[in-house]
Write an enzyme that holds these catalytic residues in place. Structure first.
Site, short mmCIF file in Angstrom:
data_model
loop_
_atom_site.label_atom_id
_atom_site.label_comp_id
_atom_site.label_asym_id
_atom_site.label_seq_id
_atom_site.Cartn_x
_atom_site.Cartn_y
_atom_site.Cartn_z
N ASP A 9 -0.60 3.68 -1.95
CA ASP A 9 0.79 3.65 -2.44
C ASP A 9 1.68 4.26 -1.39
OD1 ASP A 9 3.21 4.03 -4.17
OD2 ASP A 9 1.81 3.54 -5.77
N PHE A 67 3.20 2.99 -12.70
CA PHE A 67 2.89 3.01 -14.14
C PHE A 67 1.57 2.28 -14.43
CE2 PHE A 67 4.02 0.42 -18.08
CZ PHE A 67 3.57 1.37 -18.98
N ASP A 71 2.19 2.15 3.30
CA ASP A 71 3.00 0.99 2.92
C ASP A 71 2.18 -0.26 3.25
OD1 ASP A 71 4.73 -1.12 2.69
OD2 ASP A 71 6.35 -0.19 3.88
N THR A 79 5.87 -4.24 -20.46
CA THR A 79 4.85 -3.27 -20.87
C THR A 79 5.48 -1.88 -20.86
OG1 THR A 79 3.16 -4.67 -19.89
CG2 THR A 79 2.52 -2.42 -20.34
N TYR A 123 12.91 -10.10 -6.60
CA TYR A 123 11.67 -9.85 -7.33
C TYR A 123 10.99 -11.16 -7.71
CZ TYR A 123 8.57 -7.75 -10.89
OH TYR A 123 7.50 -7.35 -11.63
#
Ligand code: UDP
Length: 315
Positions: free
Chosen positions: A31, A11, A56, A174, A144
């Site tokens: 990516d 995104f 990766d 966002t 995370y």
């Protein structure tokens, strides 16, 4: 300028690519497509200044000489990082290191996409950059939160020990076009549920708060930071705070949907409040967001309608 964006199919990565290309730069996008999508880059198919490498970043890579590395690779929604827990920890450690090594090899500048999750379930409100956070190091969100906190430590170490010219942006919630429609985040869930005529799933009582930044504002803030000389973290987010319940009502207004609101259990360690103090970004490079939540939801409406159409075709 030759730039590298890791996580370019995501995104934020894809919007950042658009912004850098619009400024005349070259973009090498990397990516592994574990959560990103080539559809976010399809409009760049004939763009000679854009190159895509499927890779990766947990494995070392070489891009050739570059001037700026933007490190945006990571699963980022709670649903994605819960599914890809170990991958999230690895990209935030080995992946960040490999991206830093590219910058070090070529003497390039470096900007790392960090997050408000570094503050955990914050006890200081609004969150200023000097707050150290209230993070559960072993809970379901830790894959995370701790990956992002480790990345911040690693970026600061490359700055301190190797003199790398680094920046850390702490990104708050966002939203906008190209959010994955099924990433489980609140805006994508509510928009898709409202358009499908399904119930909007508010977790808990919906009194927890978030502060939502429209993607074009977020990207402008990130670019502002990239041009500044600040090495310590800078919050970039919209300081207008919404309860999740009010956010659900805003989505109903913007979509004109008559969906009902239902309440589901609150996820473990879901932060109760979140709001950036953005005085540092204001002072350093005069940035502040311009688009409020309802305006941003209206700007996102066509995208989510298109997602709904695609979904109907798939069936
Ligand atoms: N949330 C919700 N319903 C949903 C998805 C999320 O009430 O369908 C809540 C979630 O519990 C959290 C907030 O919305 O309090 C934001 O969640 P999101 O997953 O978008 O991101 P977070 O800010 O937690 O990383």
């Amino acid at each position: 300028m030759i730039t590298v964006i890791t996580g370019v199919a995501g995104f934020l990565g894809s919007h950042l690519a658009d912004a850098l290309l619009a400024q005349g730069h070259f973009v090498i996008g990397v990516d592994n497509l574990c959560t990103g999508s080539l559809a976010n880059l399809s409009h760049l198919a004939n763009e000679p200044r854009f190159n895509f490498i499927e890779h990766d970043i947990c494995n070392p890579f070489d891009t050739g000489r570059v001037d700026y590395v933007f490190n945006f690779a990571s699963p980022a929604s709670p649903v994605d990082y819960a599914r890809l827990g170990v991958e999230t920890l690895m990209v935030g450690s080995a992946g960040t290191r490999n991206a830093l090594e590219i910058a070090r090899r070529f003497g390039a500048k470096f900007l790392h996409a960090s997050t408000s999750e570094c503050y955990g379930d914050p006890l200081v409100h609004p969150q200023t950059e000097d707050y150290w956070g209230n993070v559960n190091p072993i809970g379901p969100r830790s894959v995370y939160d701790e990956a992002k906190r480790f990345s911040e430590a690693l970026v600061m170490a490359y700055h301190r020990y190797y003199g790398l010219d680094t920046r850390l942006v702490r990104i708050f919630n966002t939203y906008g076009p190209r959010l994955q429609k099924n990433d489980g985040r609140v805006i994508s869930n509510f928009m898709m549920q409202a358009l499908r005529g399904e119930d909007l799933t508010v977790y808990g009582e919906g009194k927890q708060t978030r502060s939502f930044c429209y993607v074009s504002d977020e990207i402008e803030g990130i670019l502002g930071l990239s041009r500044s000389g600040e090495h310590l973290p800078v919050n970039i987010g919209n300081p207008t705070e919404w309860t999740i319940l009010d956010c659900a009502h805003a989505v109903l207004r913007v979509t004109g949907s008559s969906s009902r609101i239902v309440h589901n259990p609150l996820p473990v360690d879901d932060p109760m409040q979140r709001r950036p103090d953005i005085s540092k970004a204001r002072r350093l490079f005069g940035w502040e967001p311009k688009i409020d939540l309802e305006a941003g939801l209206k700007l996102s409406l066509d995208y989510f309608k298109k997602c709904l159409e695609e979904e109907r075709h798939e069936k």
